[in-house]
Design a protein around this motif. Sequence first.
Motif, PDB file in Angstrom:
ATOM      1  N   UNK C 255      10.579  -5.534   4.276  1.00 48.33           N
ATOM      2  CA  UNK C 255      10.237  -6.683   5.740  1.00 48.33           C
ATOM      3  C   UNK C 255       9.111  -6.949   5.971  1.00 48.33           C
ATOM      4  N   UNK C 256       7.865  -6.142   6.222  1.00 43.55           N
ATOM      5  CA  UNK C 256       7.024  -5.810   6.831  1.00 43.55           C
ATOM      6  C   UNK C 256       5.955  -4.946   6.076  1.00 43.55           C
ATOM      7  N   UNK C 257       4.697  -5.082   5.577  1.00 47.39           N
ATOM      8  CA  UNK C 257       4.337  -3.399   5.231  1.00 47.39           C
ATOM      9  C   UNK C 257       2.612  -3.437   5.092  1.00 47.39           C
ATOM     10  N   UNK C 258       2.486  -2.782   5.764  1.00 43.71           N
ATOM     11  CA  UNK C 258       0.647  -2.379   6.930  1.00 43.71           C
ATOM     12  C   UNK C 258       0.337  -1.238   6.040  1.00 43.71           C
ATOM     13  N   UNK C 259      -0.778  -0.259   6.363  1.00 39.67           N
ATOM     14  CA  UNK C 259      -1.905   1.111   5.852  1.00 39.67           C
ATOM     15  C   UNK C 259      -0.367   1.929   6.382  1.00 39.67           C
TER      16      UNK C 259
END
Lengths: 269, 296, 363
Positions: C255-259
Motif C-alpha cells: 500500500x505504501x513504499x518508502x526508503x
Amino acid sequence: MKSPLERALRVFWLLLMVFLYAPLVVVVLFSFNSINSSARFAGFSLEWYQRLFSNDVILSALANTALLAVMSTLIAVVIGALLGYGLYRYRARRMAWLIWLIYLPVIMPDIVFGISEMTFFITLERLFGVLSPGLGTMVIAHVTFQVPFVALLIHARLLALDPQLFEAAQDLYARPWQRLRFFLVPVLWPAIMASVLLALTLSIDDFVISFFTAGPDSTTLPIYVWSAIKKGITPEVNAIATLMIGSVFVVALISLLLRRRSLTGRHLQ
Amino acid sequence: MTRLRRDSLHLLGTVAPGALCILVFLVAPSIYLMGMAFLSTDATGLPALPLSVQAFRELAGFGFLGWSPGNLYTLLRSLWQTLLATVLVILIAYPAAYYISIRPARWRPVLLLAVVVPSWTNQVIRSVGWMNLFAPGTPISDLAVLLGITEPRMGLFPSQFAVIVGLVYNFLPFMVLPLYAAFERLDHAQVEAARDLFASPLAVFRHAVLPQTLPGLMAGTVLVAIPAFGMYVVTELLGGGKATMIGNLVAQQFAAASNWPLGAAGALIMILATLLGLWVLRRLGRRLGGDREVVI
Amino acid sequence: MGAQRPDRGRDKASVVVRGVSRVFPGDLRALDRISLEIHAGEFFTLLGPSGCGKTTLLRLLAGLEVPDAGEVEIGGRAMAGVPAHRRSVNTVFQSYALFPHRNVRQNIAFGLEMQRVSPAAIARQVDEIAELIDIGALLERPVDALSGGQRQRVALARALVNEPAVLLLDEPLSALDAGLRSRLQVDLKRLQQRLGMTFVFVTHDQEEAMVMSDRIAVLDEGRIAQVGSPQAIYERPEDVFVARFMGHENLLAVTRHDAGGVETALGRFEGGFAAGTHLLLRPEALTLHADAPPGSSGNGFLARVEECLYRGAATDYRLRCGEVPIAARVTNAGRSQPGVGDTIWVEVAPDSAATLNARRHTG
C-alpha cells in the motif's frame, strides 16, 4: 453347465453354418459328379475338370480374370494409398466434399455404376474412337470401385498412428524419400497388404460392373459362368465355381495366418 | 508463401489421381446417364435430341397401348423385397452376432471369418449354389413338393422365395459384422442392472441390450438395404422373371428392350432412392443412436 | 554429400533465439518476440503452464516448426531454411514416438542408418549407448512389449546415439508415475552432467524444473516472464505470475513504499525493498513463536493457526491474520510446535521477503 439359451444358440449357429456353406458344398460335390446332373450324385469323376482345362474359351477367361484382378489391384493400391495419405496429411483443411466423393462408388448401386460406365465408354468410342470396351475399360472400372476401399483402409491406419512418429522420422535425419522408404511404407505395410487382399477379392467378386464394361474378347470367368447357366447348370459350371471358391478359401487362410503370425510374433519376442 | 505452394502441390499430387479417377470414371458417367433420361429415343433406341420427359412417362407406365402398372409393380416389389430381406437378415444376424460375442476371445475372429468367407465368393457363384440346391428333383425340392409348397416335378427356383433366400444369403455378413462390433462394446453392467430390475428376458433385451446395439443395427441396415435395393444378379438368376426388381428393369433397357432414355430414367430413380434411403437411415440412426455417429 | 553427418563431432553447442514469433490463427499456442540465450553444455528448462508456447519453442529449435519472424542460431549457425533432418538436434518426444515396426535396436539405429553410417559402426554405437542408458537387455524386444519407463529410456537412447549438438526433451517424464519420475529426474540430470551436452527440457512441473535445471525460463502466454537459476526464480520471482507458478501463496499488496520499508495489510515491514506492487513472504523463511520475542526486528505479525499438515521433515501451517491467509513451513527439529487454534507471533527474517511487480512484461 450351459444355460438353455446358450444351447439354443449353439443349435442355431450350426443351422446357420449349414445355410452358409450348403450352397458352396453342393457346388464342389457336383463338380465331381460322374453324370450330368445336379440332383443325383452318381459317382466320383474328374471328367469335368479335364474338359475345363482343354477348353480354350475357359482358359482365356481364367487368364482375363487373373489379369484384371492383378492389374486393377496394383493400380488401385497405389492411387488409393496416395489418396488415403493425402486425406490424412491435409485433414485440417475442409475436405468434406472429398469424403463424399470417396463414398460415392461405395453407395452407388452396382447396376447403375456398370451401366453409366458402359454408356460413357460406348459414347467416347463413337465420338473419339478411344476406350473401346475390353480389358482396358474393365480395369478402369475396377480401379474406380477399388480405390475408395484402399483409401479408407490406409486413412484409418494413419489415424491410428501417433502423429509424433512423423516428426520423429524427420528429427532423426530422414530425408523425404527416406521417410517414405524407411518409415511410411514399413509402418503402413499391414494396411497395404490388407488393401491388396481386399482389392483382389473385390475384383474377383464383381460380376455386374465387369459384365457391363466387358468387350467381346474380354470374357472373365464370372461372365462365362453367367452365359453358361442361362442354358442350365452343368457339372462343368460347378467345376469352374469350385476353382473360384477354392481361391477364396486360400485368401481366407492367408489372412488368418497373417493375423495369427502378427499376434504370436508380438507375444513370443 | 512457398511453404503454402509446396503444400498445395503435394496435396494435389496425393489426392488428385484418386479424386480424378472417381470424378472422370464415375461422376461424369453418372451425370451423362442422368442427362440421358431427358432425351428422346431414335429409331434404334439410342438417345437423341430433342429434350423430352417421354422416358419418365414410359417409366410410369404410359406406353403405346395405354397405361400399364407393370413398372410401378416392379418398383413396389423392389421396395417390398428389400424390406423383407432386411428384416430376415436382422432376425438371423442378431443371435449370430451375440453368439460370436460370448465365445472365448481367441475363437471370435475364426467364427467371424466363417460368416464372412462365403460372401467373398463371386455373386454369380453363390447363386449357382442355390440353383443346385433348389433345382427340380433335389432333396429340398422334393421336400417342398411333399409339403405341398410347389408343384410336383418343379424346383424351388425360379421363384420369389429363391430370390429372398439369395438376398439374405448375400447380405447376412454385412449385418453380422457391425452388430458383432456393437455386442463387443456392450456394457454388461447395464444388462445385469436390467436383469435385477426386470424379471422377463424380453424386458431386459428391450431396455438394456437393444438400445446399446442400435447403432450397429442401423449401420448394418444401411449396408444391407442399400445394395439389396439395387440387386441385379440374384433376381436375374434365381427369380427368372418372377421377382424382377428395378435393377433388372433398368438393365433390360440397355440390352434386349433397347430404350436407353427409359433405362436412364430408371437409373436416375435408383440413385435418388438410394440417396433418400441413405439420408433417412442416417437421420434415424442419429436419432436412435444418440450422439454416436452411424458409420457406413 | 549424403554420407556426411551434420555437425558431427561437436558434442555441445549454444542456442540463440532472437525475436522469434509464431502465430497460429485462432490458437493460443503462439510465441511473441521471444529472445533467449542457452549456453553450451547447459541444462536449460522451458517452464510454464500448458498453452504458454514452450512446446512450440522447442519445435522451432528442432526445425519441426518455422518461425514467422526472428531467427534461431544453433552452435553459431543460423538455422533459417535448415529443415529438421539437417539439424544436429534430436528430440525426446512426449509420447516417445517409438517406431512400431522396428524393435528396440532398430529404433535406436534409425538416425544412424539415415545418415548412412556403416552397419558395424551402428552396431557398436547402439551397444555403447544401450550400456550407458542401461537398456542392454531390451535391445531385441519389440517396442510394444516395453513399460513406460523403458520406452522413455529407449527414446532417450535413440536421440543420444546421434550425439546431437543439442538434445531437446518435450515433457519426457510426464507420462510416468511419481516414484519412477523422481528417480529418472536424477538419472537424467547425472547423464547430462556426464555427457556435458546441451539439454533443453520442457516441463509444466516447477519442482521438476528446479531439481534438474542449471537455468530456467518461465513462459507466460507466448512471452518470457523470467530467466534465471532455480534459486533466483524461486527466491526472487520478478512478477506475480512467476511467484504463483513457483507455488508461492504469501503475496501481499503493497500500500505504501518508502526508503525504510513497505506497508501492507499485515502492517509495516522494515528493510530496503525495491519498488514493487506486491511483497512476497517465503513460507520456509517465516519463524513461529508463542510470543513476540523481546528485541525482535519488529518485522512480524500476530496470526491464528488454522491447520497443521505434518509432513515428516517439516510441518506446513495454514495461518490467518485478520482476513489474510498465510502459509508457513517449519522444519521439525524436536521443538514443541504450536497447535490449531493457538495465536502466535510470526517473525519475518530480513532477507526472506522481497517485493515484485504485478506483471513484468506488458502487452
